[in-house]
Write an enzyme that holds these catalytic residues in place. Sequence first.
Site, PDB file in Angstrom:
ATOM      1  N   ASP A  91       0.817  -1.222   0.000  1.00  0.00           N
ATOM      2  CA  ASP A  91       0.000   0.000   0.000  1.00  0.00           C
ATOM      3  C   ASP A  91       0.854   1.277   0.000  1.00  0.00           C
ATOM      4  OD1 ASP A  91      -1.924  -2.017   0.554  1.00  0.00           O
ATOM      5  OD2 ASP A  91      -1.666  -1.681   2.702  1.00  0.00           O
ATOM      6  N   GLU A 102     -11.263  -1.767  -3.081  1.00  0.00           N
ATOM      7  CA  GLU A 102     -10.522  -1.108  -2.014  1.00  0.00           C
ATOM      8  C   GLU A 102      -9.383  -0.258  -2.580  1.00  0.00           C
ATOM      9  OE1 GLU A 102      -8.925  -4.343   0.321  1.00  0.00           O
ATOM     10  OE2 GLU A 102      -7.193  -4.535  -1.012  1.00  0.00           O
TER      11      GLU A 102
END
Length: 370
Positions: A45, A255
Amino acid sequence: MKQIKISLNELAHVLFLALITFVTGCQPAKEKLTMDNPLPVEFGDPYILKASDGMYYMVGTGGVKDGFKMYSSPDLKNWKDEGRIYQGNTDDSWNIANFWAPELYEKDGKFYLLFSADWRENPTNELENFRIGVAVADNPTGPYTDLMDRPIFDPGYPVIDGNLWFENDKVYLYYSRCCYKNPVESEVADWAREKGMFQEIEESWIYGVELQADFSGIIGEPKLLLRPPVKMDDQQAEWESRSVTSGEVNRRWTEGSFLLKNKDTYYIMYSANYFGGKNYAVGYATSDSPLGPFQKAANNPVLQKNVEQGGVVTGTGHNSVTLAPNGETLLCVYHGRTSKTGDERVVFIDPMEIDPNGKLIVHGPTTKEE
């Protein structure tokens, strides 16, 4: 950037809006930009802030226990390990575990770290109890301390992957509702039952909501912006359902959102499939409003594994966007895996553009060997 705005910071209002105003319609760079992918950084991420001091600051999931660490660079090539910048799971913190998906923003001379973690308040002992919080520091390298002794808000279900967009006097928060305890009926779920693979399919959905300017809470009710397709003949269904159809897991994810703007169009990039598997991939959707409705793009996915084409990269996803040192080229920052890195997620940076017809294109994944 003449016509693009990218919510990387409220610098996206100050420095980045200025820079982004300099990029003129997301045209590709005049000379090819090459990156030494993958970077020697084991982050999931990844998020890179280009700050007002001209430096790049990268944060991500991993590297330290119960918190976050940072790398800095003047040029996206040479990276310095800045060590831990945030310590969670203390006696005073609202959070206790699973520190994920940090993002970094510069606003009014301070730096804000947005992140997900398990909330200490858990009277029903939920297995997933994620919420989104904010920490603040006077310097980009920290140390960061919690802005509040609580998450930003409690929607009543676990949430992760916060992303901010600043426009005029408003701030918008984008987040993903977790798959946990969110079974959804769809043709894909029916198909999985008929095949004897899974009895139910849980899904994560992306929401957007206006945020208080001081990050202390939300304004109004969150709006559902993106979810996996209900119908199997939906053109997005094949790539967004690969974790289910391959038998990997009984979940479909939406997401890792990231918002940017080109001319009058808002682009929301998102990831689908299991973040720990090979099918993790990135798509995008567009709208004329920051809170939608959003229409998914026909050229999705724009970033995915390349092993079928002879490459070595899988699990590409959860991206952010920054500007190259030349002040022109848009860069997609994301994590992936290679045959050499195995299960470890490592950082990639590849050029991206929005062409004259409004199509978003990521020129990746690439590796140094290529």
